[in-house]
Design a protein around this motif. Structure first.
Motif, PDB file in Angstrom:
ATOM      1  N   ASP A  68       0.834  -1.198   0.000  1.00  0.00           N
ATOM      2  CA  ASP A  68       0.000   0.000   0.000  1.00  0.00           C
ATOM      3  C   ASP A  68       0.875   1.257   0.000  1.00  0.00           C
ATOM      4  OD1 ASP A  68      -2.154   1.697   0.159  1.00  0.00           O
ATOM      5  OD2 ASP A  68      -2.553   1.336   2.283  1.00  0.00           O
ATOM      6  N   ARG A 109      -7.435  -9.876 -12.798  1.00  0.00           N
ATOM      7  CA  ARG A 109      -8.529  -9.498 -13.707  1.00  0.00           C
ATOM      8  C   ARG A 109      -8.312 -10.115 -15.077  1.00  0.00           C
ATOM      9  NH1 ARG A 109      -9.241  -3.159 -11.998  1.00  0.00           N
ATOM     10  NH2 ARG A 109     -10.691  -3.536 -10.275  1.00  0.00           N
ATOM     11  N   THR A 119      -6.769  -3.305   7.440  1.00  0.00           N
ATOM     12  CA  THR A 119      -5.638  -2.577   8.022  1.00  0.00           C
ATOM     13  C   THR A 119      -4.358  -3.395   7.853  1.00  0.00           C
ATOM     14  OG1 THR A 119      -6.182  -3.381  10.256  1.00  0.00           O
ATOM     15  CG2 THR A 119      -7.068  -1.246   9.626  1.00  0.00           C
ATOM     16  N   PRO A 124      -9.707   1.801  10.816  1.00  0.00           N
ATOM     17  CA  PRO A 124      -9.133   1.906   9.468  1.00  0.00           C
ATOM     18  C   PRO A 124      -8.763   3.333   9.056  1.00  0.00           C
ATOM     19  CG  PRO A 124     -11.098   0.539   9.444  1.00  0.00           C
ATOM     20  CD  PRO A 124     -10.999   1.105  10.814  1.00  0.00           C
ATOM     21  N   GLN A 165      -0.322   5.161   8.148  1.00  0.00           N
ATOM     22  CA  GLN A 165       0.495   4.686   7.026  1.00  0.00           C
ATOM     23  C   GLN A 165       1.149   5.868   6.311  1.00  0.00           C
ATOM     24  OE1 GLN A 165       1.031   1.112   6.678  1.00  0.00           O
ATOM     25  NE2 GLN A 165      -0.125   0.980   4.798  1.00  0.00           N
ATOM     26  N   GLN A 223       1.296   8.037  -5.378  1.00  0.00           N
ATOM     27  CA  GLN A 223       0.109   7.688  -4.610  1.00  0.00           C
ATOM     28  C   GLN A 223       0.222   6.310  -3.989  1.00  0.00           C
ATOM     29  OE1 GLN A 223      -3.069   7.886  -7.466  1.00  0.00           O
ATOM     30  NE2 GLN A 223      -2.202   6.335  -8.789  1.00  0.00           N
ATOM     31  N   THR A 224      -0.535   6.094  -2.934  1.00  0.00           N
ATOM     32  CA  THR A 224      -0.584   4.770  -2.318  1.00  0.00           C
ATOM     33  C   THR A 224      -1.501   3.893  -3.159  1.00  0.00           C
ATOM     34  OG1 THR A 224      -2.521   5.279  -0.975  1.00  0.00           O
ATOM     35  CG2 THR A 224      -0.358   5.765   0.004  1.00  0.00           C
ATOM     36  N   PHE A 225      -1.475   2.600  -2.844  1.00  0.00           N
ATOM     37  CA  PHE A 225      -2.369   1.701  -3.559  1.00  0.00           C
ATOM     38  C   PHE A 225      -3.824   2.100  -3.351  1.00  0.00           C
ATOM     39  CE2 PHE A 225      -5.263  -1.863  -3.747  1.00  0.00           C
ATOM     40  CZ  PHE A 225      -4.982  -2.382  -5.002  1.00  0.00           C
ATOM     41  N   ARG A 226      -4.123   2.435  -2.091  1.00  0.00           N
ATOM     42  CA  ARG A 226      -5.493   2.829  -1.771  1.00  0.00           C
ATOM     43  C   ARG A 226      -5.965   4.021  -2.635  1.00  0.00           C
ATOM     44  NH1 ARG A 226      -7.417   0.982   3.637  1.00  0.00           N
ATOM     45  NH2 ARG A 226      -5.584  -0.145   4.340  1.00  0.00           N
ATOM     46  N   TRP A 249      -4.803   4.939  -5.493  1.00  0.00           N
ATOM     47  CA  TRP A 249      -4.949   4.473  -6.873  1.00  0.00           C
ATOM     48  C   TRP A 249      -6.277   3.730  -7.046  1.00  0.00           C
ATOM     49  CZ3 TRP A 249      -5.348  -0.693  -8.521  1.00  0.00           C
ATOM     50  CH2 TRP A 249      -5.385  -0.869  -9.920  1.00  0.00           C
ATOM     51  N   TRP A 250      -6.584   2.874  -6.071  1.00  0.00           N
ATOM     52  CA  TRP A 250      -7.818   2.083  -6.161  1.00  0.00           C
ATOM     53  C   TRP A 250      -9.037   3.011  -6.254  1.00  0.00           C
ATOM     54  CZ3 TRP A 250      -9.190  -2.842  -7.055  1.00  0.00           C
ATOM     55  CH2 TRP A 250     -10.493  -3.220  -6.778  1.00  0.00           C
ATOM     56  N   HIS A 251      -9.028   4.054  -5.414  1.00  0.00           N
ATOM     57  CA  HIS A 251     -10.166   4.970  -5.419  1.00  0.00           C
ATOM     58  C   HIS A 251     -10.255   5.757  -6.704  1.00  0.00           C
ATOM     59  CE1 HIS A 251     -10.178   4.751  -0.809  1.00  0.00           C
ATOM     60  NE2 HIS A 251     -11.078   3.938  -1.330  1.00  0.00           N
ATOM     61  N   GLY A 271      -8.346   2.259  -9.995  1.00  0.00           N
ATOM     62  CA  GLY A 271      -8.380   0.793  -9.905  1.00  0.00           C
ATOM     63  C   GLY A 271      -9.765   0.194  -9.878  1.00  0.00           C
ATOM     64  N   GLU A 272     -10.584   0.738  -9.004  1.00  0.00           N
ATOM     65  CA  GLU A 272     -11.910   0.178  -8.842  1.00  0.00           C
ATOM     66  C   GLU A 272     -12.719   0.347 -10.128  1.00  0.00           C
ATOM     67  OE1 GLU A 272     -13.947   1.794  -5.505  1.00  0.00           O
ATOM     68  OE2 GLU A 272     -15.261   0.046  -5.343  1.00  0.00           O
ATOM     69  N   GLU A 299     -11.627   0.731 -13.183  1.00  0.00           N
ATOM     70  CA  GLU A 299     -11.123  -0.131 -14.266  1.00  0.00           C
ATOM     71  C   GLU A 299     -11.823  -1.478 -14.241  1.00  0.00           C
ATOM     72  OE1 GLU A 299      -6.910  -0.831 -14.576  1.00  0.00           O
ATOM     73  OE2 GLU A 299      -6.510   1.325 -14.609  1.00  0.00           O
ATOM     74  N   GLY A 300     -11.999  -1.980 -13.039  1.00  0.00           N
ATOM     75  CA  GLY A 300     -12.667  -3.278 -12.872  1.00  0.00           C
ATOM     76  C   GLY A 300     -14.112  -3.212 -13.314  1.00  0.00           C
ATOM     77  N   GLU A 349     -14.433  -3.233 -17.010  1.00  0.00           N
ATOM     78  CA  GLU A 349     -14.256  -4.573 -17.571  1.00  0.00           C
ATOM     79  C   GLU A 349     -15.539  -5.375 -17.501  1.00  0.00           C
ATOM     80  OE1 GLU A 349     -10.922  -7.158 -16.711  1.00  0.00           O
ATOM     81  OE2 GLU A 349      -9.960  -5.394 -15.847  1.00  0.00           O
ATOM     82  N   ARG A 350     -16.183  -5.240 -16.344  1.00  0.00           N
ATOM     83  CA  ARG A 350     -17.401  -6.028 -16.186  1.00  0.00           C
ATOM     84  C   ARG A 350     -18.501  -5.405 -17.012  1.00  0.00           C
ATOM     85  NH1 ARG A 350     -15.657  -6.172 -10.900  1.00  0.00           N
ATOM     86  NH2 ARG A 350     -17.142  -4.648 -10.141  1.00  0.00           N
TER      87      ARG A 350
END
Lengths: 290, 498
Positions: free
Chosen positions: A38, A53, A66, B443, B450, B480-483, B485-487, B490-491, B493-494, B497-498
């Protein structure tokens, strides 16, 4: 890296069915990204998402996640670790599959949670049930997705860094090599004393930094001896430690550490340039999986 | 180690001085952390600064690993052997009281004397009293870790006896006032040149740096001592309960001379050294040399059943067996009981990467390597030895290598837990763990933590990550962090696809 999958390849992965078939529902995996991916190695997380994917797996990222708590567990703070373990269980216990790009974190959940929460009413069973859903990345590809679905091409020579918890606790040994054997053009060369720890060891690396660095120096030396183009690993702790140490060596010239007298056979020679390191998922993603 | 005074004639005092850790060549980022004198870390740094020792230990580890691979392949099914050995030891320890009684009865029946010593002082008092009674002026010893543990040499020397170590490695260490750095190869850390220097000093004339000449000097000197000795002291690798036999293994034959030439033979054994029968002994004797040094078998196996009997031509007139507790029973009935399974093969050190680099002396106590990091705190008190359980990266190589399946790295973690629960840990670490525990269940706070870790703590040389920065760089914290990017992508992109 960046360019994980072309639209074309995504389309072809769907077309060939992969894990998805007309009769069964698509595989769905929840990603536990791990603290290190992360913060420091987001590319590894992105690669995992891209590869899964491309193989037809629907990836979710549960927001409440976490940390697995291994650092505090191994430091002896079991009561504080329970908070992390319970959080993990609450977030992931209803997922069919939980995938993580770390053998070490996977072994924490699978091997230690049941021990940590043993005898705790309401948690012992949930710890066991959650543990059974957890997979290390390459393990998931082999045991759930199916090795035959993996097709990637990556031209180069690499050596594989065996990580301790993944090998000795999780007992996932052959899976990453099996996955890498599906990469065309990739030649894997053996690493001397591959079973030896690289010296990361979580808080060990900050509590006994000199010994930890000496272990890294020897590992880096063996890696340099392979003459590989790069190193492939499954654990980001090892990667962060080894690349951080290699960077320091480069920084400080040929002097690995002033706290110890280097012994010629155990410390990298000045000529050994640090090797780049990649997670298995990055090799597959960069190898244009599919 | 409350009742064990450091024998001045045998041991160097624990490393008190912290070697210079910062010098002219301080690389960028080196922290200014103070290293506690007398700690594992201080002793490890001293070990790291000895290039000869590091090369030798690494070479020996690699050499043993190759030999071990070969002899284990010949064994065919090493895991079954390990399982059986572990079963024998676990069973013996679980029924230790009964086997000790059986062993004692059989020793007594054969004319031997048994003394149970609660601690080091008790054992030393018994043996020195015996030495005085027998007017023993010259005492020969074969290699024994338990006599190191109780500081027997010092006690005997204090009582006026001359004590001579006859194991070559121990002899070298005795002359140099050094202490063992490995359970099986005590002088592993000494170079041939150092040994020549030690022997030359002892002889009063130069002795060449030549294996044959060095061995010849030791042999000649020790041979005379064997014949002059009034008492012989050995350890005991295994005591066989069904027969009351003391079994000693050696590669040099000195144990046999020590146990048979002098008129009085004293065996000092840890109270857990038993096996029920010769059939069980067979399993353990098959494994011991293979794991200890990659040897197919050992040169001398001596089984002693009592003192000289009527038709015997030689052998000691008296046999005394001193069975030592000295903290061992602290482990009985606890989760650490399996640590008593140990057969002192040293294989956990043979495979330990921390031992490889830091060396045996870094552990500070008599027993080194992973098993030492466990039993020293358990036998002598955890408060005194609380840094030892952290002397491991928890790689688990020791646990895999142990022929009697002691869960070594799990015990190290459990000891760390004991330390934190006893409140003898560091305040800063405890607070960090509490903060982590709270953060891990919140969280929002966790991801903020983090970010602080990523950008804040990694940027400074001080604080909890000082030990990281002293030896390594941090990965780039840019981007950026993974989180994030996901927001952002990443999310979606998925979903596309669907």
């Amino acid at each position: 890296m960046g360019n994980l999958q072309t639209d074309e390849s995504r389309a072809s992965s769907r077309a060939t069915g992969r894990a998805t078939s007309a009769t069964s529902k698509p595989l769905r995996a929840a990603l536990f990204v791990t603290c290190l991916a992360d913060s420091f190695y987001p590319d590894v997380g992105k690669s995992v998402v891209g590869v899964l994917r491309a193989l037809g797996v629907e990836v979710t990222f549960p927001e409440g996640q976490t940390c697995c708590g291994q650092v505090t567990f191994n430091s002896g703070y079991w009561a504080d670790t329970k908070a992390a373990a319970k959080r993990f269980i609450e977030v992931f216990e209803h997922e069919e599959y939980v995938v993580m790009p770390s053998g070490s974190c996977a072994s924490m959940v699978r091997e230690q949670y049941p021990q940590l929460l043993d005898g705790e009413p309401g948690w012992a069973d949930r710890a066991l049930s959650t543990a059974a859903r957890v997979y290390e990345f390459s393990e998931f590809l082999v045991k759930v997705v199916g090795l035959e679905k993996i097709h990637a091409t990556y031209h180069g020579t690499a050596t594989y860094h065996t990580s301790c918890h993944m090998t000795r606790q999780l007992q996932v040994v052959d899976e990453p090599l099996a996955v890498l054997s599906r990469v065309n053009g990739l030649q894997l060369v053996p690493l001397r004393n591959n079973q030896d720890c690289c010296g990361f060891g979580g808080t060990f690396s900050v509590k006994l930094p000199e010994v930890s660095a000496a272990m890294a120096d020897e590992k880096l030396q063996h890696m340099a001896e392979t003459k590989a183009d790069f190193v492939i690993a499954s654990d980001l702790g090892c990667m962060m430690h080894l690349t951080g140490r290699a960077a320091r060596q480069t920084h400080a010239g040929a002097t690995p550490s002033s706290s110890v007298t280097p012994s010629s056979s155990l410390t990298p020679s000045a000529s050994s340039a640090p090797l780049p390191m990649k997670h298995v998922a990055q090799v597959l993603a960069e190898g244009g999986l599919v | 180690m409350t009742n064990i005074k450091t024998p001045p004639g045998r041991s160097k005092p624990p490393t008190g001085q912290t070697p210079q850790t910062r010098g002219d060549r301080t690389p960028p980022g080196r922290s200014t952390v103070k290293i506690k004198p007398g700690s594992f870390r201080a002793r490890a740094i001293e070990g790291l600064s000895n290039p000869y020792r590091r090369r030798t230990v690494a070479g020996v580890q690699d050499h043993f690993a190759n030999l071990r691979r070969e002899v284990f392949t010949e064994l065919g099914n090493p895991e079954e052997w390990r399982a059986r050995a572990a079963q024998i030891r676990t069973h013996t320890i679980a029924n230790l009281d009964a086997y000790l009684e059986q062993f004692t009865d059989n020793v007594t029946r054969h004319g031997g004397h048994v003394h149970f010593a609660a601690d080091a002082a008790d054992a030393n008092a018994y043996i020195t009293r015996l030495a005085r009674e027998k007017r023993a002026r010259t005492i020969v010893k074969s290699k024994s870790m338990v006599t190191e543990e109780i500081g027997l040499n010092h006690a005997l020397e204090h009582a006026g006896a001359e004590v001579i170590e006859t194991d070559l490695g121990e002899f070298i260490l005795q002359l140099d006032h050094d202490k063992p750095s490995h359970i099986v190869g005590p002088a592993l850390h000494k170079s041939k040149a150092e040994i020549a220097e030690i022997f030359s000093r002892h002889a009063g004339h130069p002795i060449a740096v030549d294996t044959d000449e060095l061995a010849a000097y030791a042999r000649k000197y020790l041979r005379d001592k064997f014949f002059a000795a009034d008492m012989g002291i050995t350890g005991c690798n295994f005591g066989v309960a069904e027969s009351g036999s003391v079994v000693i293994v050696s590669n040099e034959g000195n144990a046999r001379m020590t146990s048979s030439l002098p008129k009085v033979h004293v065996v000092v054994m840890g109270m857990e050294r038993l096996v029920p029968s010769f059939a069980d002994l067979d399993i353990l004797l098959t494994l011991l040399p293979k794991v200890a040094s990659g040897q197919r078998t050992i040169s001398y196996v001596t089984a002693i059943h009592g003192p000289k009997q009527a038709p015997d031509l030689d052998g000691p007139e008296e046999l005394h067996i001193v069975i030592v507790d000295n903290g061992r029973s602290n482990m009985l009935g606890t989760e650490y009981q399996q640590a008593l399974n140990c057969i002192r093969c040293g294989n956990c050190s043979n495979v330990c990467p921390v031992y490889r680099h830091a060396g045996g002396h870094a552990y500070g106590g008599v027993y080194n390597g992973p098993i030492g990091a466990i039993i020293t705190p358990l036998m002598e008190g955890i408060e005194k030895w609380k840094d030892l359980p952290y002397a491991s990266s928890l790689c688990g190589a020791c646990t895999d290598a142990c022929p009697v399946k002691i869960p070594l790295h799990e015990y190290l973690v459990a000891l760390r837990r004991d330390i934190s629960e006893a409140g003898i840990d560091s305040w800063g670490e405890r607070m960090a763990a509490h903060l982590f525990g709270w953060g891990a269940s919140h969280p929002g706070a966790f991801s903020m933590g983090q970010s602080i870790l990523k950008t804040g703590l990694t940027a400074t040389k001080v604080g909890p990550l000082g030990g990281w920065k002293s030896e390594r760089e941090f990965p780039s914290s840019a981007g950026q962090t993974f989180r994030e990017w996901w927001h952002k992508e990443g999310e979606r992109e998925g979903e596309r696809e669907r």
